[in-house]
Scaffold this active site. Structure first.
Site, short mmCIF file in Angstrom:
data_model
loop_
_atom_site.label_atom_id
_atom_site.label_comp_id
_atom_site.label_asym_id
_atom_site.label_seq_id
_atom_site.Cartn_x
_atom_site.Cartn_y
_atom_site.Cartn_z
N ASN A 9 14.92 48.72 21.90
CA ASN A 9 14.31 47.60 21.17
C ASN A 9 13.06 48.13 20.47
O ASN A 9 12.04 48.35 21.10
CB ASN A 9 13.93 46.49 22.17
CG ASN A 9 13.17 45.36 21.49
OD1 ASN A 9 13.18 45.24 20.27
ND2 ASN A 9 12.52 44.52 22.29
N LYS A 11 11.25 46.63 18.40
CA LYS A 11 10.28 45.56 18.09
C LYS A 11 9.85 45.69 16.62
O LYS A 11 10.65 46.11 15.79
CB LYS A 11 9.09 45.61 19.04
CG LYS A 11 9.51 45.75 20.51
CD LYS A 11 8.40 45.47 21.46
CE LYS A 11 8.86 45.83 22.87
NZ LYS A 11 8.05 45.23 23.89
N HIS A 93 14.02 37.14 24.35
CA HIS A 93 13.06 38.17 24.77
C HIS A 93 11.73 37.48 25.10
O HIS A 93 11.34 36.51 24.44
CB HIS A 93 12.88 39.19 23.65
CG HIS A 93 12.09 40.38 24.07
ND1 HIS A 93 10.72 40.35 24.20
CD2 HIS A 93 12.48 41.64 24.42
CE1 HIS A 93 10.30 41.54 24.61
NE2 HIS A 93 11.34 42.33 24.76
N GLU A 95 8.79 38.11 24.44
CA GLU A 95 7.84 37.98 23.31
C GLU A 95 8.25 36.81 22.42
O GLU A 95 7.39 36.14 21.83
CB GLU A 95 7.77 39.30 22.54
CG GLU A 95 7.01 40.36 23.34
CD GLU A 95 7.42 41.79 23.09
OE1 GLU A 95 8.06 42.08 22.06
OE2 GLU A 95 7.10 42.64 23.95
N GLU A 165 13.98 41.31 32.64
CA GLU A 165 12.77 41.94 32.16
C GLU A 165 11.55 41.20 32.71
O GLU A 165 11.12 40.19 32.13
CB GLU A 165 12.72 41.88 30.63
CG GLU A 165 13.84 42.64 29.95
CD GLU A 165 13.39 43.13 28.58
OE1 GLU A 165 13.33 44.34 28.40
OE2 GLU A 165 13.07 42.30 27.72
N GLY A 171 5.87 46.61 28.30
CA GLY A 171 4.81 47.22 27.49
C GLY A 171 3.52 47.48 28.25
O GLY A 171 2.49 47.76 27.65
N SER A 210 8.93 48.84 30.79
CA SER A 210 8.32 50.15 30.93
C SER A 210 9.25 51.21 31.52
O SER A 210 8.83 52.06 32.30
CB SER A 210 7.02 50.06 31.75
OG SER A 210 6.08 49.22 31.08
#
Ligand code: PEP
Length: 248
Positions: A9, A11, A93, A95, A165, A171, A210
């Site tokens: 991904n 991003k 996701h 985010e 996740e 991140g 991560s």
């Protein structure tokens, strides 16, 4: 036996030249029995399609609209993704949920639309640090799954992927331990098995948060972890190739 899958991904990173370099690195370095997919920013899907033609690496999108076409400024449709041979679509996701207000209901609608269009949804679920500390991991993950099961039905998971996740690990460099991740993956599989044991055994459940070249092998060795969804480390082709190799 479920086969392994590793999804990059990217991003909102890279530019045209960076995409070309990164893909060249992927093609040169990745040597894995796992299925490998890359989700670039949407404007680069054509470049990815062209550069990956003839390789085993496939592409995916980071999000999609649940609507077919029309007055939805800024959105990208499933038929557009299909034109660029996208196989996977990341949905929900963290985010998208936390920064753009995406709700369980939106994610469920996108899941249904993605399957209808013949692409494979990758349903992202996971708890925040506060929720984990409050012992709410199971209820959060269950709620996120239920929204999709209610809308799409359990059979829909025969053609879907789930990505666990934990938000606190995305991140941050703060990875879940293999045991922590396995515990939630098993919980997800047990929940599905309570409705349909066969589907529960078939659906790939990826871990994201991560993942790097140093921790991938241990994570992917867990019995209910079927590969990874990789953000930061996928922007380095050598690191990403090592993660793909760790998957098999
Ligand atoms: C992600 O973006 O889905 C992700 C897991 O990111 P990172 O690997 O950087 O934590």
């Amino acid at each position: 036996m479920r086969s392994k899958l590793v999804i990059a991904n990217w991003k909102m990173n890279a530019d045209k030249a960076g995409v070309a370099n990164l893909l060249a690195g992927y093609v040169e370095s990745i040597n894995s029995a796992a299925q490998v997919a890359v989700c670039p920013p949407a404007p680069y899907l054509q470049q990815v399609q062209e550069q990956l033609a003839g390789t085993d690496i496939v592409s995916g999108a980071q999000d999609v609209s649940q609507f077919e076409s029309g007055a939805y400024t800024g959105e990208v449709s499933l038929s557009m993704l299909a034109e660029f041979d996208c196989r996977y679509v990341l949905l929900g996701h963290s985010e998208r949920r936390s920064l753009f207000g995406e709700q369980d209901k939106d994610v469920a609608e996108k899941f249904v639309a993605t399957l209808k269009a013949g692409l494979t949804p990758v349903l992202c679920i996971g708890e925040t640090r506060e929720q984990r500390l409050a012992n709410e991991t199971e209820s959060v993950v269950s709620r996120q799954l239920d929204a999709v099961i209610d809308a799409a039905g359990i059979a829909a998971f025969a053609d879907a992927v789930i990505a666990y996740e934990p938000v606190w690990a995305i991140g941050t460099g703060d990875t879940a331990t293999p045991e922590q991740a396995q515990q939630v993956h098993k919980l997800v599989r047990d929940k599905l098995a309570a409705i349909d044991a066969d589907i529960a055994q078939r659906v790939p459940v990826l871990y994201g948060g991560s993942v790097n070249a140093g921790n991938a092998k241990e994570l992917f060795a867990m019995s209910d972890i079927d590969g990874g969804l990789v953000g930061g480390a996928s922007l380095d082709s050598v690191a990403f190739a090592a993660i793909c190799a760790a998957a098999g």
